[in-house]
Scaffold this motif. Sequence first.
Motif, PDB file in Angstrom:
ATOM      1  N   ILE A  81     -65.544  26.137 -29.630  1.00  0.00           N
ATOM      2  CA  ILE A  81     -65.227  24.716 -29.497  1.00  0.00           C
ATOM      3  C   ILE A  81     -66.264  24.090 -28.573  1.00  0.00           C
ATOM      4  O   ILE A  81     -66.382  24.468 -27.406  1.00  0.00           O
ATOM      5  CB  ILE A  81     -63.818  24.479 -28.917  1.00  0.00           C
ATOM      6  CG1 ILE A  81     -62.776  25.350 -29.606  1.00  0.00           C
ATOM      7  CG2 ILE A  81     -63.446  23.006 -29.061  1.00  0.00           C
ATOM      8  CD1 ILE A  81     -61.401  25.278 -28.954  1.00  0.00           C
ATOM      9  N   ASP A  82     -67.036  23.176 -29.094  1.00  0.00           N
ATOM     10  CA  ASP A  82     -68.071  22.477 -28.328  1.00  0.00           C
ATOM     11  C   ASP A  82     -67.663  21.029 -28.070  1.00  0.00           C
ATOM     12  O   ASP A  82     -66.769  20.502 -28.726  1.00  0.00           O
ATOM     13  CB  ASP A  82     -69.397  22.532 -29.085  1.00  0.00           C
ATOM     14  CG  ASP A  82     -69.914  23.945 -29.259  1.00  0.00           C
ATOM     15  OD1 ASP A  82     -70.386  24.270 -30.371  1.00  0.00           O
ATOM     16  OD2 ASP A  82     -69.834  24.726 -28.298  1.00  0.00           O
ATOM     17  N   SER A  83     -68.341  20.431 -27.105  1.00  0.00           N
ATOM     18  CA  SER A  83     -68.069  19.026 -26.764  1.00  0.00           C
ATOM     19  C   SER A  83     -66.570  18.799 -26.612  1.00  0.00           C
ATOM     20  O   SER A  83     -65.999  17.889 -27.229  1.00  0.00           O
ATOM     21  CB  SER A  83     -68.648  18.096 -27.838  1.00  0.00           C
ATOM     22  OG  SER A  83     -70.040  18.289 -27.968  1.00  0.00           O
ATOM     23  N   LEU A  84     -65.957  19.605 -25.782  1.00  0.00           N
ATOM     24  CA  LEU A  84     -64.506  19.551 -25.605  1.00  0.00           C
ATOM     25  C   LEU A  84     -64.034  18.157 -25.230  1.00  0.00           C
ATOM     26  O   LEU A  84     -64.714  17.416 -24.499  1.00  0.00           O
ATOM     27  CB  LEU A  84     -64.090  20.537 -24.510  1.00  0.00           C
ATOM     28  CG  LEU A  84     -64.051  22.014 -24.910  1.00  0.00           C
ATOM     29  CD1 LEU A  84     -64.062  22.897 -23.667  1.00  0.00           C
ATOM     30  CD2 LEU A  84     -62.843  22.306 -25.771  1.00  0.00           C
ATOM     31  N   LYS A  85     -62.862  17.809 -25.751  1.00  0.00           N
ATOM     32  CA  LYS A  85     -62.217  16.537 -25.456  1.00  0.00           C
ATOM     33  C   LYS A  85     -60.822  16.790 -24.913  1.00  0.00           C
ATOM     34  O   LYS A  85     -60.195  17.812 -25.257  1.00  0.00           O
ATOM     35  CB  LYS A  85     -62.126  15.686 -26.728  1.00  0.00           C
ATOM     36  CG  LYS A  85     -63.460  15.367 -27.374  1.00  0.00           C
ATOM     37  CD  LYS A  85     -63.258  14.538 -28.640  1.00  0.00           C
ATOM     38  CE  LYS A  85     -64.590  14.185 -29.288  1.00  0.00           C
ATOM     39  NZ  LYS A  85     -64.404  13.369 -30.516  1.00  0.00           N
ATOM     40  N   PRO A  86     -60.308  15.894 -24.105  1.00  0.00           N
ATOM     41  CA  PRO A  86     -58.933  16.083 -23.593  1.00  0.00           C
ATOM     42  C   PRO A  86     -57.913  16.281 -24.713  1.00  0.00           C
ATOM     43  O   PRO A  86     -56.939  17.025 -24.533  1.00  0.00           O
ATOM     44  CB  PRO A  86     -58.685  14.790 -22.811  1.00  0.00           C
ATOM     45  CG  PRO A  86     -60.034  14.377 -22.330  1.00  0.00           C
ATOM     46  CD  PRO A  86     -60.964  14.736 -23.462  1.00  0.00           C
ATOM     47  N   GLU A  87     -58.144  15.664 -25.855  1.00  0.00           N
ATOM     48  CA  GLU A  87     -57.188  15.816 -26.965  1.00  0.00           C
ATOM     49  C   GLU A  87     -57.245  17.187 -27.622  1.00  0.00           C
ATOM     50  O   GLU A  87     -56.448  17.491 -28.502  1.00  0.00           O
ATOM     51  CB  GLU A  87     -57.401  14.721 -28.022  1.00  0.00           C
ATOM     52  CG  GLU A  87     -58.832  14.557 -28.484  1.00  0.00           C
ATOM     53  CD  GLU A  87     -59.539  13.418 -27.758  1.00  0.00           C
ATOM     54  OE1 GLU A  87     -59.394  13.310 -26.512  1.00  0.00           O
ATOM     55  OE2 GLU A  87     -60.255  12.647 -28.437  1.00  0.00           O
ATOM     56  N   ASP A  88     -58.193  18.040 -27.185  1.00  0.00           N
ATOM     57  CA  ASP A  88     -58.215  19.427 -27.656  1.00  0.00           C
ATOM     58  C   ASP A  88     -57.207  20.280 -26.894  1.00  0.00           C
ATOM     59  O   ASP A  88     -56.988  21.445 -27.244  1.00  0.00           O
ATOM     60  CB  ASP A  88     -59.608  20.031 -27.486  1.00  0.00           C
ATOM     61  CG  ASP A  88     -60.653  19.377 -28.373  1.00  0.00           C
ATOM     62  OD1 ASP A  88     -61.826  19.281 -27.940  1.00  0.00           O
ATOM     63  OD2 ASP A  88     -60.303  18.966 -29.497  1.00  0.00           O
ATOM     64  N   THR A  89     -56.615  19.725 -25.856  1.00  0.00           N
ATOM     65  CA  THR A  89     -55.631  20.460 -25.079  1.00  0.00           C
ATOM     66  C   THR A  89     -54.459  20.869 -25.967  1.00  0.00           C
ATOM     67  O   THR A  89     -53.820  20.030 -26.601  1.00  0.00           O
ATOM     68  CB  THR A  89     -55.122  19.609 -23.905  1.00  0.00           C
ATOM     69  OG1 THR A  89     -56.213  19.370 -22.998  1.00  0.00           O
ATOM     70  CG2 THR A  89     -53.994  20.321 -23.156  1.00  0.00           C
ATOM     71  N   ALA A  90     -54.203  22.177 -26.004  1.00  0.00           N
ATOM     72  CA  ALA A  90     -53.167  22.712 -26.879  1.00  0.00           C
ATOM     73  C   ALA A  90     -53.067  24.215 -26.649  1.00  0.00           C
ATOM     74  O   ALA A  90     -53.934  24.813 -25.999  1.00  0.00           O
ATOM     75  CB  ALA A  90     -53.495  22.438 -28.345  1.00  0.00           C
ATOM     76  N   VAL A  91     -52.031  24.797 -27.205  1.00  0.00           N
ATOM     77  CA  VAL A  91     -51.973  26.249 -27.322  1.00  0.00           C
ATOM     78  C   VAL A  91     -52.598  26.608 -28.665  1.00  0.00           C
ATOM     79  O   VAL A  91     -52.206  26.061 -29.696  1.00  0.00           O
ATOM     80  CB  VAL A  91     -50.532  26.779 -27.237  1.00  0.00           C
ATOM     81  CG1 VAL A  91     -50.519  28.297 -27.408  1.00  0.00           C
ATOM     82  CG2 VAL A  91     -49.889  26.402 -25.908  1.00  0.00           C
ATOM     83  N   TYR A  92     -53.561  27.486 -28.632  1.00  0.00           N
ATOM     84  CA  TYR A  92     -54.268  27.906 -29.842  1.00  0.00           C
ATOM     85  C   TYR A  92     -53.743  29.270 -30.282  1.00  0.00           C
ATOM     86  O   TYR A  92     -53.688  30.217 -29.476  1.00  0.00           O
ATOM     87  CB  TYR A  92     -55.773  27.955 -29.584  1.00  0.00           C
ATOM     88  CG  TYR A  92     -56.393  26.583 -29.521  1.00  0.00           C
ATOM     89  CD1 TYR A  92     -56.159  25.734 -28.437  1.00  0.00           C
ATOM     90  CD2 TYR A  92     -57.191  26.108 -30.567  1.00  0.00           C
ATOM     91  CE1 TYR A  92     -56.699  24.453 -28.392  1.00  0.00           C
ATOM     92  CE2 TYR A  92     -57.735  24.841 -30.531  1.00  0.00           C
ATOM     93  CZ  TYR A  92     -57.488  24.015 -29.446  1.00  0.00           C
ATOM     94  OH  TYR A  92     -58.027  22.744 -29.407  1.00  0.00           O
ATOM     95  N   TYR A  93     -53.363  29.337 -31.552  1.00  0.00           N
ATOM     96  CA  TYR A  93     -52.819  30.561 -32.125  1.00  0.00           C
ATOM     97  C   TYR A  93     -53.760  31.080 -33.217  1.00  0.00           C
ATOM     98  O   TYR A  93     -54.236  30.302 -34.037  1.00  0.00           O
ATOM     99  CB  TYR A  93     -51.455  30.304 -32.753  1.00  0.00           C
ATOM    100  CG  TYR A  93     -50.384  29.861 -31.794  1.00  0.00           C
ATOM    101  CD1 TYR A  93     -50.163  28.514 -31.542  1.00  0.00           C
ATOM    102  CD2 TYR A  93     -49.573  30.797 -31.156  1.00  0.00           C
ATOM    103  CE1 TYR A  93     -49.180  28.094 -30.666  1.00  0.00           C
ATOM    104  CE2 TYR A  93     -48.573  30.396 -30.272  1.00  0.00           C
ATOM    105  CZ  TYR A  93     -48.389  29.045 -30.032  1.00  0.00           C
ATOM    106  OH  TYR A  93     -47.393  28.642 -29.159  1.00  0.00           O
ATOM    107  N   CYS A  94     -53.973  32.371 -33.214  1.00  0.00           N
ATOM    108  CA  CYS A  94     -54.685  32.960 -34.334  1.00  0.00           C
ATOM    109  C   CYS A  94     -53.661  33.545 -35.312  1.00  0.00           C
ATOM    110  O   CYS A  94     -52.532  33.882 -34.926  1.00  0.00           O
ATOM    111  CB  CYS A  94     -55.655  34.047 -33.886  1.00  0.00           C
ATOM    112  SG  CYS A  94     -54.919  35.407 -32.965  1.00  0.00           S
ATOM    113  N   ALA A  95     -54.063  33.632 -36.542  1.00  0.00           N
ATOM    114  CA  ALA A  95     -53.220  34.190 -37.595  1.00  0.00           C
ATOM    115  C   ALA A  95     -54.104  34.945 -38.564  1.00  0.00           C
ATOM    116  O   ALA A  95     -55.279  34.597 -38.751  1.00  0.00           O
ATOM    117  CB  ALA A  95     -52.452  33.091 -38.309  1.00  0.00           C
ATOM    118  N   ALA A  96     -53.546  35.957 -39.181  1.00  0.00           N
ATOM    119  CA  ALA A  96     -54.312  36.728 -40.156  1.00  0.00           C
ATOM    120  C   ALA A  96     -53.383  37.282 -41.214  1.00  0.00           C
ATOM    121  O   ALA A  96     -52.237  37.647 -40.929  1.00  0.00           O
ATOM    122  CB  ALA A  96     -55.068  37.859 -39.464  1.00  0.00           C
ATOM    123  N   ASP A  97     -53.896  37.342 -42.422  1.00  0.00           N
ATOM    124  CA  ASP A  97     -53.185  37.963 -43.535  1.00  0.00           C
ATOM    125  C   ASP A  97     -53.682  39.393 -43.635  1.00  0.00           C
ATOM    126  O   ASP A  97     -54.826  39.628 -44.021  1.00  0.00           O
ATOM    127  CB  ASP A  97     -53.430  37.192 -44.824  1.00  0.00           C
ATOM    128  CG  ASP A  97     -52.920  35.766 -44.718  1.00  0.00           C
ATOM    129  OD1 ASP A  97     -53.584  34.858 -45.237  1.00  0.00           O
ATOM    130  OD2 ASP A  97     -51.865  35.562 -44.098  1.00  0.00           O
TER     131      ASP A  97
END
Length: 120
Positions: free
Chosen positions: A81-97
């Motif tokens: 994630i480049d050029s981070l913005k305050p609206e990128d604030t979140a919990v990030y989850y990975c998922a895989a099949d």
Amino acid sequence: VQLQASGGGSAQAGGSLRLSCAASGSIDRVNNMAWYRQAPGEERELVAFTTSRGMTNYADSAKGRFTISRDNAKNTVYLQIDSLKPEDTAVYYCAADIQPLGSPHAYRYWGQGTQVTVSS
């Protein structure tokens, strides 16, 4: 089978973060791998996914600043994630099949989530 995410944290707007998510366990095949995020008070949304052949697809909100990639030898998916913005604030989850060893089917597995906080 489990997914372990890492790389989240706090950053200033304009900075960069790289998230990682490694699949481990008795794995026969890893198909699609993806990143989702969930901001406070919002529903979880897809950020990007990548196929086992390396094709990628991004949500409109992620185009241009987010880059998903994977290392098939390590069963690992990354999110830059480049050029981070305050609206990128979140919990990030990975998922895989993932198709476990001995199973004829693939199942969707989720990582535990990693917090990204961007300050202005």
